[in-house]
Design an enzyme around this catalytic site. Sequence first.
Site, PDB file in Angstrom:
ATOM      1  N   ASP A 117       0.823  -1.220   0.000  1.00 32.42           N
ATOM      2  CA  ASP A 117       0.000   0.000   0.000  1.00 32.42           C
ATOM      3  C   ASP A 117       0.853   1.265   0.000  1.00 32.42           C
ATOM      4  OD1 ASP A 117       1.038  -0.173   2.522  1.00 32.42           O
ATOM      5  OD2 ASP A 117      -0.840   0.249   3.570  1.00 32.42           O
ATOM      6  N   GLU A 118       2.066   1.178  -0.500  1.00 36.08           N
ATOM      7  CA  GLU A 118       2.965   2.340  -0.462  1.00 36.08           C
ATOM      8  C   GLU A 118       3.929   2.281  -1.633  1.00 36.08           C
ATOM      9  OE1 GLU A 118       5.213   4.712   3.152  1.00 36.08           O
ATOM     10  OE2 GLU A 118       4.967   2.542   3.251  1.00 36.08           O
TER      11      GLU A 118
END
Length: 310
Positions: free
Chosen positions: A5-6
């Site tokens: 998620d990054e």
Amino acid sequence: PLSIDEAFLDVSGARRLWGSPGRIARMLRERVHAETGLICSVGVAATKHVAKIASTLSKPDGLLIVNEAETRAFLAGLPVRALWGIGPKAAEALESRGIHLVADILTAPRPVIERALGRAGGARIWQLAQGIDPRDVETERSEKSIGHEETFLQDISDRGALRSELRRLADRVAARLRTGGWEASGIALKLRYADFTTLSRSTTLAEPTDVGQRIGETAITLFDVLDLAQPVRLIGVRAERLQPSGVAMLALWDDDADWRRVDAALDDARERFGGGAVTRASVLGPRRDTGALPTNPRLPRLPSDGPPSR
């Protein structure tokens, strides 16, 4: 991508098309929310390190822009623990010397920092405190893996014996990683029961590794949560998400330093006397496998002078 998620984005070539980095960041946040309904935080800066800190500070739903000219002032007010690569032990070493803020690093003599963190670690943290981070955004990722698995002559239900086999396999996987000049960011376990039901479990490591002990411990952790409802016919260990050795930011404290020295000694012994010359005492005993062939072809060996240029 940095994680599921990054991710980092290099927008230096998109300004003429999309506008300033700040405008691109706002567009990105709006588009994520419009298409997924999810919120996200964005940090904008001249380097990956500062952008990562800015993103963290703006969580869970914010935007923080740090102009290049303001980088040193922005970093100076942060605690030393905010710097990428400073964990609890490194922070304690600095704080015991009265160094609590990044500003303290900037005003302290560099030898003081190097005595606290080691020469290489101190030099790296001193650079980060100055806002210096030469790492580029990597836009490509090679999805390769190295694995070994064993099919047993007789199905095994003894957990201790299976853990020993995992140790043996992990050491072989690690040896191939080191020979090829690779490190793994993920470890996977494969297990097949007597009725040919096959399970796979995997995990992501905090830091890439080529250390047999670390790979073995991770594989055993994955194994220990499985229910041995019936005897095991096959077991395997696989190193995943490989990258050239040494490209990741080094941790200031290497918990595997002793095991690295053991692996280096084993590699030397195997090179001189053959692959079966040295092994763990815990895995000695009759062979239970039919060949323990690698699960994939041999990966290309990296040049000895370092990772390929990009």
